[in-house]
Motif scaffolding. Structure first.
Motif, PDB file in Angstrom:
ATOM      1  N   TRP A  32       0.851  -1.184   0.000  1.00  0.00           N
ATOM      2  CA  TRP A  32       0.000   0.000   0.000  1.00  0.00           C
ATOM      3  C   TRP A  32       0.886   1.234   0.000  1.00  0.00           C
ATOM      4  CZ3 TRP A  32      -1.706  -3.933   3.585  1.00  0.00           C
ATOM      5  CH2 TRP A  32      -2.741  -4.704   3.069  1.00  0.00           C
ATOM      6  N   ASP A  33       0.775   2.119   0.980  1.00  0.00           N
ATOM      7  CA  ASP A  33       1.642   3.299   1.017  1.00  0.00           C
ATOM      8  C   ASP A  33       2.687   3.197   2.134  1.00  0.00           C
ATOM      9  OD1 ASP A  33      -0.283   3.571   2.994  1.00  0.00           O
ATOM     10  OD2 ASP A  33      -0.629   5.707   2.653  1.00  0.00           O
ATOM     11  N   TYR A  34       2.973   2.002   2.586  1.00  0.00           N
ATOM     12  CA  TYR A  34       4.031   1.730   3.560  1.00  0.00           C
ATOM     13  C   TYR A  34       5.314   1.397   2.793  1.00  0.00           C
ATOM     14  CZ  TYR A  34       0.253   1.201   6.973  1.00  0.00           C
ATOM     15  OH  TYR A  34      -0.845   1.406   7.773  1.00  0.00           O
ATOM     16  N   ARG A  35       6.458   1.876   3.270  1.00  0.00           N
ATOM     17  CA  ARG A  35       7.729   1.656   2.576  1.00  0.00           C
ATOM     18  C   ARG A  35       8.841   1.304   3.561  1.00  0.00           C
ATOM     19  NH1 ARG A  35       4.506   1.749  -0.825  1.00  0.00           N
ATOM     20  NH2 ARG A  35       4.469   2.930  -2.757  1.00  0.00           N
ATOM     21  N   LEU A  36       9.834   0.602   3.024  1.00  0.00           N
ATOM     22  CA  LEU A  36      11.078   0.328   3.729  1.00  0.00           C
ATOM     23  C   LEU A  36      12.194   0.338   2.691  1.00  0.00           C
ATOM     24  CD1 LEU A  36      12.748  -0.584   6.244  1.00  0.00           C
ATOM     25  CD2 LEU A  36      12.333  -2.936   5.484  1.00  0.00           C
ATOM     26  N   ILE A  37      13.241   1.103   2.961  1.00  0.00           N
ATOM     27  CA  ILE A  37      14.412   1.124   2.095  1.00  0.00           C
ATOM     28  C   ILE A  37      15.563   0.481   2.858  1.00  0.00           C
ATOM     29  CG2 ILE A  37      16.088   2.567   0.880  1.00  0.00           C
ATOM     30  CD1 ILE A  37      13.829   4.646   0.553  1.00  0.00           C
ATOM     31  N   LYS A  38      16.172  -0.521   2.222  1.00  0.00           N
ATOM     32  CA  LYS A  38      17.313  -1.219   2.825  1.00  0.00           C
ATOM     33  C   LYS A  38      18.482  -1.165   1.852  1.00  0.00           C
ATOM     34  CE  LYS A  38      17.163  -3.578   6.172  1.00  0.00           C
ATOM     35  NZ  LYS A  38      17.498  -3.302   7.558  1.00  0.00           N
ATOM     36  N   GLU A  39      19.681  -0.984   2.390  1.00  0.00           N
ATOM     37  CA  GLU A  39      20.897  -1.067   1.591  1.00  0.00           C
ATOM     38  C   GLU A  39      21.701  -2.259   2.085  1.00  0.00           C
ATOM     39  OE1 GLU A  39      22.959   2.675   1.456  1.00  0.00           O
ATOM     40  OE2 GLU A  39      21.276   3.649   0.441  1.00  0.00           O
ATOM     41  N   ASP A  75       2.026   9.569   8.252  1.00  0.00           N
ATOM     42  CA  ASP A  75       1.698   9.648   9.675  1.00  0.00           C
ATOM     43  C   ASP A  75       2.629   8.820  10.567  1.00  0.00           C
ATOM     44  OD1 ASP A  75       0.882   7.062   9.120  1.00  0.00           O
ATOM     45  OD2 ASP A  75      -1.245   7.430   9.509  1.00  0.00           O
ATOM     46  N   GLY A  76       3.608   8.146   9.970  1.00  0.00           N
ATOM     47  CA  GLY A  76       4.555   7.373  10.769  1.00  0.00           C
ATOM     48  C   GLY A  76       4.052   6.018  11.221  1.00  0.00           C
TER      49      GLY A  76
END
Length: 112
Positions: A32-39, A75-76
């Motif tokens: 949906w509009d939840y995200r996670l960026i991992k390197e 909204d966190g």
């Protein structure tokens, strides 16, 4: 390309003839509009998608037991995602919405 884009010198010679380079892979996961960026940093002489696949396998090993937490920027609020169906790294592939090799470096050899 945008002003934020940095072009890296992806030298194909760093990935052949047994050279073992280090690549940094930035992966964005979304539901949906939840995200996670991992390197994730991977090594070896593979190129292209092989590196992204290696990064996914490495990340899966790191989060297999705990899952990953995605965050909604507006909204966190957070969303815990777990591999409930025992899909392995395919579970992460289903949420992968972007992947990019953002850095490459030659193998550092020990100094005598």
């Amino acid at each position: 390309m945008t002003a934020e884009t940095t072009v890296i010198n992806f030298d194909p010679n760093m990935n052949c003839s047994g050279n073992m380079s280090t690549k940094t892979i930035r992966m964005t996961f979304g539901v949906w509009d939840y995200r996670l960026i991992k390197e994730i940093t991977v090594g070896g002489n593979g190129a292209g998608f092989h590196n992204i696949d290696s990064a996914l396998m490495q990340l899966y090993e790191d989060v297999e037991e705990t899952g990953i937490v995605l965050k909604r920027e507006s909204d966190g609020e957070t969303l815990l995602c777990e591999d409930d169906d025992d899909q392995g790294e395919d579970w992460l592939k289903d949420m992968l919405i972007a992947a990019e090799i953002i850095a490459i470096a030659p193998q550092e050899w020990p100094k005598d």
